[in-house]
Design a protein around this motif. Structure first.
Motif, PDB file in Angstrom:
ATOM      1  N   GLN A 199     -35.670  40.421   1.618  1.00 43.31           N
ATOM      2  CA  GLN A 199     -36.313  40.966   0.426  1.00 43.31           C
ATOM      3  C   GLN A 199     -36.782  42.398   0.658  1.00 43.31           C
ATOM      4  O   GLN A 199     -36.627  43.273  -0.203  1.00 43.31           O
ATOM      5  CB  GLN A 199     -37.490  40.076   0.030  1.00 43.31           C
ATOM      6  N   VAL A 200     -37.364  42.641   1.842  1.00 41.16           N
ATOM      7  CA  VAL A 200     -37.821  43.999   2.159  1.00 41.16           C
ATOM      8  C   VAL A 200     -36.640  44.952   2.205  1.00 41.16           C
ATOM      9  O   VAL A 200     -36.684  46.066   1.666  1.00 41.16           O
ATOM     10  CB  VAL A 200     -38.577  44.004   3.506  1.00 41.16           C
ATOM     11  N   LEU A 248     -38.348  31.525   6.631  1.00 42.81           N
ATOM     12  CA  LEU A 248     -39.298  32.312   5.848  1.00 42.81           C
ATOM     13  C   LEU A 248     -39.290  33.767   6.289  1.00 42.81           C
ATOM     14  O   LEU A 248     -39.271  34.688   5.459  1.00 42.81           O
ATOM     15  CB  LEU A 248     -40.701  31.712   5.991  1.00 42.81           C
ATOM     16  N   ARG A 307     -36.008  35.358   5.112  1.00 44.40           N
ATOM     17  CA  ARG A 307     -36.015  35.642   3.677  1.00 44.40           C
ATOM     18  C   ARG A 307     -36.846  36.902   3.384  1.00 44.40           C
ATOM     19  O   ARG A 307     -36.460  37.748   2.574  1.00 44.40           O
ATOM     20  CB  ARG A 307     -36.599  34.456   2.909  1.00 44.40           C
ATOM     21  N   SER A 308     -37.986  36.990   4.061  1.00 49.70           N
ATOM     22  CA  SER A 308     -38.854  38.148   3.852  1.00 49.70           C
ATOM     23  C   SER A 308     -38.146  39.431   4.258  1.00 49.70           C
ATOM     24  O   SER A 308     -38.229  40.458   3.573  1.00 49.70           O
ATOM     25  CB  SER A 308     -40.144  37.978   4.660  1.00 49.70           C
TER      26      SER A 308
END
Length: 307
Positions: free
Chosen positions: A292-293, A285, A288-289
């Motif tokens: 994305q950032v 998690l 993935r974050s």
């Protein structure tokens, strides 16, 4: 479980390795594709768990050494069982053949009731028994005779061309197998003891009976010689059977030892798969974050296409 966006198992493998998790000591890049994410994480956690505690590392090395040694003993035991089983089977068959030879000799000794044709039929059957006895005496395991000791001769007994039978075994030698620390056992049988040698061999005995039948001489005197040879065979069979029982007991001990060592190893090395999976999901998690950032910050511009 799905992998992070833009990352395959090989990339994950390298990333875990960069975090100090040397799962590659037993898993190659070629094999990692077949492993699940949970499996990779479990291996990582196991290595970190052992490596982080010197005493645990020493224990696991010792356990692996004991497992390797026990596995070798297990292979020795299986090989030894094959040898003693082959020897026991050959001797048992030979004892049965000698019983039949004794019955035929007693029949042939009845001169008043048998004519030359009947005695010839008995002689022919006895010759067949001799050939079967010779085949039993030359029983082998992977090209090595179980009755010739350490000799590399393929056959323990061979016809010498003059009506005799030569024993090709190594006198006084024996084939040994180590069953455990400090315990070895003989797995062959002495062919000279079981079948005799020279004119005292069981093969020469059968030939003598056949010759007397065909020459018209009474063969009753040979019954005692058959009994003596049968006694020697039964004695050898008893010794082989005792060693077979010893090896079978050792096999049971080796199996129990294997289970015990694996239990002890698992207590040191293995980890809770559920716990590892939860930790990996949390890390996924976060990863993935971060992706994305990064993707939002590094938006492509017109200059990227003009360069």
């Amino acid at each position: 479980m799905a992998l992070p966006v833009g990352e395959d198992r090989t990339t994950l493998f390298a990333r875990l390795g960069s975090r100090g998790c040397d799962i590659g000591h037993r898993t190659s890049l070629r094999d990692v594709g077949s492993l699940s994410l949970a499996t990779l994480g479990a291996r990582c956690a196991a290595v970190e768990r052992v490596g982080g505690t010197p005493s645990a590392a020493a224990t696991t090395l010792s356990l692996h050494a004991e497992q390797s040694r026990n596995n070798q003993y297990a292979r020795n035991i299986d090989d030894g069982l094959a040898w003693v089983t082959a020897a026991d089977s050959a001797i048992s068959s030979s004892v049965t053949l000698l019983r039949r030879a004794r019955d035929l000799t007693l029949q042939g000794a009845n001169d008043g009731a048998l004519d030359a044709t009947a005695k010839e039929a008995i002689a022919v059957e006895l010759e067949g028994i001799r050939e079967e006895l010779l085949a039993n005496a030359n029983t082998s395991i992977l090209g090595r005779s179980v009755f010739a000791g350490t000799s590399d001769a393929g056959a323990a007994f061979t016809a010498d061309g003059t009506g005799g039978y030569a024993f090709t075994g190594e006198p006084g030698s024996s084939v040994q197998r180590r069953l455990s620390d400090g315990v070895t056992v003989r797995v062959d049988a002495d062919g000279a003891e079981v079948f005799g040698t020279g004119p005292d061999s069981v093969f020469a005995l059968i030939d003598d009976i056949v010759a007397d039948l065909r020459s018209g001489q009474n063969v009753a005197a040979h019954v005692g010689r058959i009994d003596e040879r049968s006694t020697s065979m039964l004695s050898a069979q008893g010794a082989v059977g005792a060693r077979q029982s010893q090896i079978e007991r050792a096999k049971g001990i080796a199996v129990d030892t294997s289970v015990s060592l694996e239990t002890r190893r698992a207590a040191v090395e293995d980890v809770d798969s559920v716990e590892v999976l939860v930790q990996l999901q949390a890390q996924e998690l976060v990863y993935r974050s971060a992706l994305q950032v990064t993707g939002r910050v590094l938006q492509p511009t017109l200059m990227d296409f003009l360069s």
